[in-house]
Design a protein around this motif. Structure first.
Motif, mmCIF file in Angstrom:
data_model
loop_
_atom_site.group_PDB
_atom_site.id
_atom_site.type_symbol
_atom_site.label_atom_id
_atom_site.label_comp_id
_atom_site.label_asym_id
_atom_site.label_seq_id
_atom_site.Cartn_x
_atom_site.Cartn_y
_atom_site.Cartn_z
ATOM 1 N N ILE A 35 50.014 28.374 43.472
ATOM 2 C CA ILE A 35 50.118 29.802 43.826
ATOM 3 C C ILE A 35 49.527 30.681 42.714
ATOM 4 O O ILE A 35 48.796 31.641 42.965
ATOM 5 N N ILE A 36 49.836 30.328 41.460
ATOM 6 C CA ILE A 36 49.337 31.115 40.322
ATOM 7 C C ILE A 36 47.818 31.066 40.255
ATOM 8 O O ILE A 36 47.142 32.086 40.060
ATOM 9 N N ILE A 37 47.260 29.826 40.456
ATOM 10 C CA ILE A 37 45.795 29.698 40.396
ATOM 11 C C ILE A 37 45.135 30.505 41.508
ATOM 12 O O ILE A 37 44.120 31.175 41.293
ATOM 13 N N CYS A 38 45.714 30.454 42.700
ATOM 14 C CA CYS A 38 45.144 31.218 43.820
ATOM 15 C C CYS A 38 45.191 32.718 43.548
ATOM 16 O O CYS A 38 44.243 33.454 43.870
ATOM 17 N N ARG A 39 46.295 33.170 42.954
ATOM 18 C CA ARG A 39 46.389 34.602 42.618
ATOM 19 C C ARG A 39 45.371 34.995 41.545
ATOM 20 O O ARG A 39 44.796 36.082 41.590
ATOM 21 N N VAL A 40 45.149 34.109 40.586
ATOM 22 C CA VAL A 40 44.153 34.380 39.545
ATOM 23 C C VAL A 40 42.762 34.506 40.165
ATOM 24 O O VAL A 40 41.997 35.424 39.860
ATOM 25 N N LEU A 41 42.446 33.543 41.080
ATOM 26 C CA LEU A 41 41.140 33.574 41.735
ATOM 27 C C LEU A 41 40.976 34.830 42.595
ATOM 28 O O LEU A 41 39.903 35.451 42.620
ATOM 29 N N LEU A 42 42.046 35.216 43.271
ATOM 30 C CA LEU A 42 42.006 36.418 44.096
ATOM 31 C C LEU A 42 41.827 37.666 43.228
ATOM 32 O O LEU A 42 41.086 38.587 43.585
ATOM 33 N N THR A 43 42.498 37.664 42.085
ATOM 34 C CA THR A 43 42.362 38.794 41.150
ATOM 35 C C THR A 43 40.928 38.898 40.642
ATOM 36 O O THR A 43 40.338 39.980 40.611
ATOM 37 N N VAL A 44 40.361 37.751 40.244
ATOM 38 C CA VAL A 44 38.981 37.741 39.758
ATOM 39 C C VAL A 44 38.030 38.223 40.845
ATOM 40 O O VAL A 44 37.071 38.964 40.568
ATOM 41 N N PHE A 45 38.306 37.813 42.095
ATOM 42 C CA PHE A 45 37.456 38.214 43.202
ATOM 43 C C PHE A 45 37.434 39.736 43.361
ATOM 44 O O PHE A 45 36.369 40.359 43.410
ATOM 45 N N PHE A 46 38.618 40.352 43.428
ATOM 46 C CA PHE A 46 38.687 41.795 43.656
ATOM 47 C C PHE A 46 38.206 42.594 42.438
ATOM 48 O O PHE A 46 37.565 43.640 42.583
ATOM 49 N N VAL A 47 38.493 42.099 41.242
ATOM 50 C CA VAL A 47 38.026 42.788 40.037
ATOM 51 C C VAL A 47 36.492 42.757 39.962
ATOM 52 O O VAL A 47 35.848 43.758 39.665
ATOM 53 N N SER A 48 35.905 41.582 40.248
ATOM 54 C CA SER A 48 34.450 41.469 40.222
ATOM 55 C C SER A 48 33.813 42.331 41.303
ATOM 56 O O SER A 48 32.771 42.968 41.080
ATOM 57 N N LEU A 49 34.442 42.361 42.483
ATOM 58 C CA LEU A 49 33.928 43.186 43.569
ATOM 59 C C LEU A 49 33.954 44.668 43.180
ATOM 60 O O LEU A 49 32.968 45.396 43.360
ATOM 61 N N THR A 50 35.085 45.090 42.613
ATOM 62 C CA THR A 50 35.221 46.490 42.192
ATOM 63 C C THR A 50 34.222 46.829 41.098
ATOM 64 O O THR A 50 33.597 47.898 41.111
ATOM 65 N N TYR A 51 34.057 45.909 40.144
ATOM 66 C CA TYR A 51 33.133 46.149 39.029
ATOM 67 C C TYR A 51 31.701 46.288 39.516
ATOM 68 O O TYR A 51 30.957 47.175 39.083
ATOM 69 N N VAL A 52 31.285 45.428 40.436
ATOM 70 C CA VAL A 52 29.907 45.468 40.931
ATOM 71 C C VAL A 52 29.662 46.737 41.737
ATOM 72 O O VAL A 52 28.596 47.362 41.631
ATOM 73 N N ILE A 53 30.648 47.143 42.535
ATOM 74 C CA ILE A 53 30.496 48.391 43.295
ATOM 75 C C ILE A 53 30.363 49.578 42.332
ATOM 76 O O ILE A 53 29.504 50.448 42.504
ATOM 77 N N TYR A 54 31.211 49.582 41.279
ATOM 78 C CA TYR A 54 31.138 50.648 40.276
ATOM 79 C C TYR A 54 29.784 50.639 39.577
ATOM 80 O O TYR A 54 29.147 51.679 39.406
ATOM 81 N N ARG A 55 29.337 49.463 39.197
ATOM 82 C CA ARG A 55 28.056 49.342 38.487
ATOM 83 C C ARG A 55 26.903 49.799 39.365
ATOM 84 O O ARG A 55 25.956 50.444 38.895
#
Length: 464
Positions: free
Chosen positions: A84-104
């Motif tokens: 569960i922790i690993i899946c949450r980490v991967l999900l967090t990385v996914f949304f953070v990267s998505l947000t960062y790329v949209i911002y960039r």
């Protein structure tokens, strides 16, 4: 441990192979596929296409890596809370990267269009960038809280309350910080720029921080200017970097003492006799020092001889002819003396009658005694020269514009000579030489030279 590895080696090896495969695919997409897309879209003339493709390639790269990691975890024997922790980490990385790329992407497109506006201080664009950063930071925090099931309501209330308290206590610092972000991110002011505020401070920018900028004035003092002031006031920025002179310009000044010679004339013949005999310093006084002392006269005669001949002797025709002498066209005092002498002599020949002035109204010949002294001010480039020129004494200006040309025997004023010989600025030198010093007061000449040089240095006036 070895037994466990022997039993589970396949379940560990397969996820590893899967993740490595996805990683290779991710790098292939990033470096090969993106180039392929750019080549295919050469016909598209939109300037922002490369920004869009570049950022799209980055997010696809991250997604493939995340997908590979998730697939590897699913194929692995990892279960339970760790899963569960690993899946949450991967999900967090996914949304953070998505947000960062949209911002960039948005920031890149915003910069693309803001750079086309030829104003160094375009506040709406800078504040939009600031708002964009704050929005995406808050969005990322809320996404992370949601993924990890943190209670968001108490946190948001705490943030709002803290923000209000901090804003009240540090309202000035926050304003400076926001202004600093606009200045630094928008490259409004850069190190090495020469700036002048409408409140009087001016100097070279030596440091830029989030709270303030530091400028070094001509007297080597460091002035600290809060960023918020730079946003609110009218600001002049000298963008053109002046080149160093081969030889620096040393400013000189003079102490001028008037000395009576004891010679006086009561008629034209005596005046002509002494004009031909007196030293150059006497002729200089009655032409140049006279102009400095009586610049308020209208119309302004070019020499004191014309004034005395017209007002005292009443020879208005002769006085008018002497007044038309353009002293500026002569390169030395001897030429001026001869011109004045020739005009008076010709008048005496054509008008032989003698007329004496009344007692007490004789023309007294005065000698100008000047003591030339160096000042502590030295200019190594145009910017320093301009700054010194704004406050140097009128005596120094008079010496470099008038005395150096005629009494020292130079072909031009000191300023034009230095600009031409030490800086190679012939056009600027000619522009300053074209100012007729006998048609303006010394302060008016100062203003004209300053105006010419500021225009040449490409002054940019900006408003906060």
């Amino acid at each position: 441990m070895l037994d466990w590895f022997e039993k589970n080696w396949f379940s560990l090896f397969v996820p590893l192979i899967v993740f490595v495969s996805f990683t290779i695919l991710a790098f292939f997409v990033r470096f090969k596929f993106s180039k392929y897309i750019i080549d295919r879209l050469k016909s598209v003339k939109w300037a922002g296409k490369e920004i869009l493709i570049s950022n799209l390639t980055i997010i696809v790269f991250y997604w493939i890596l995340i997908l590979g990691a998730y697939t590897a975890v699913e194929l692995s024997p990892i279960k339970g809370q760790i899963y569960i922790i690993i899946c949450r980490v991967l999900l967090t990385v996914f949304f953070v990267s998505l947000t960062y790329v949209i911002y960039r992407t948005l920031l890149g497109i915003l910069n693309l269009y803001s750079d086309r506006i030829k104003k160094p201080l375009f506040i709406p664009f800078q504040r939009l960038k600031t708002a964009l950063v704050i929005t995406f930071v808050v969005l990322v925090i809320l996404i992370i809280f949601e993924i990890w099931h943190f209670p968001t309501t108490p946190f948001i209330l705490f943030i709002i309350l803290s923000f209000l308290i901090i804003s009240f206590v540090l309202r000035e610092n926050i304003s400076n910080f926001i202004a600093g972000f606009e200045i630094i991110n928008g490259e409004i002011i850069k190190k090495g720029d020469y700036i002048k505020l409408e409140t009087g401070e001016e100097g070279t920018v030596v440091n830029i921080t989030w709270r303030h900028i530091e400028i070094k004035s001509f007297d080597e003092k460091i002035l600290i200017i809060p960023n918020i002031r730079l946003i609110k006031v009218k600001l002049e920025i000298l963008r053109k970097t002046p080149k160093k002179a081969k030889e620096p310009f040393r400013f000189y000044t003079r102490l001028n003492v008037k000395e009576l010679t004891g010679l006086k004339a009561k008629n034209l013949n005596e005046l002509l006799k002494y004009i031909n005999e007196v030293p150059d310093s006497v002729i200089f006084y009655h032409t140049h020092d006279f102009i400095e002392e009586y610049h308020y006269l209208t119309p302004q005669p070019s020499n004191e001889f014309a004034l005395w001949i017209g007002n005292v002797l009443g020879y208005e025709t002769l006085a008018e002819k002497l007044s038309t002498i353009d002293i500026f066209e002569f390169s030395n005092i001897g030429e001026i003396r001869k011109r004045i002498s020739d005009i008076i002599e010709e008048y005496i020949i054509n008008n032989p009658s003698e007329k004496n002035c009344e007692e007490g109204e004789e023309f007294h010949f005065i000698k100008s005694v000047s003591v030339i002294m160096p000042t502590p001010y030295i200019a190594y480039d145009l910017r320093e020269f301009l700054q010194i020129l704004k406050f140097i004494s009128s005596n120094a200006l008079f010496f470099h514009i008038y005395e150096a040309k005629l009494r020292v025997g130079k072909i031009s004023n000191d300023f034009s000579l230095w600009l031409s010989e030490s800086l190679g600025e012939e056009k600027l030198a000619e522009a300053i030489m074209s100012i007729d010093p006998y048609m303006h007061t010394i302060e008016s000449i100062r203003e004209k030279i300053i105006s010419i040089m500021e225009n040449y240095l490409e002054t940019e006036v900006t408003f906060g």
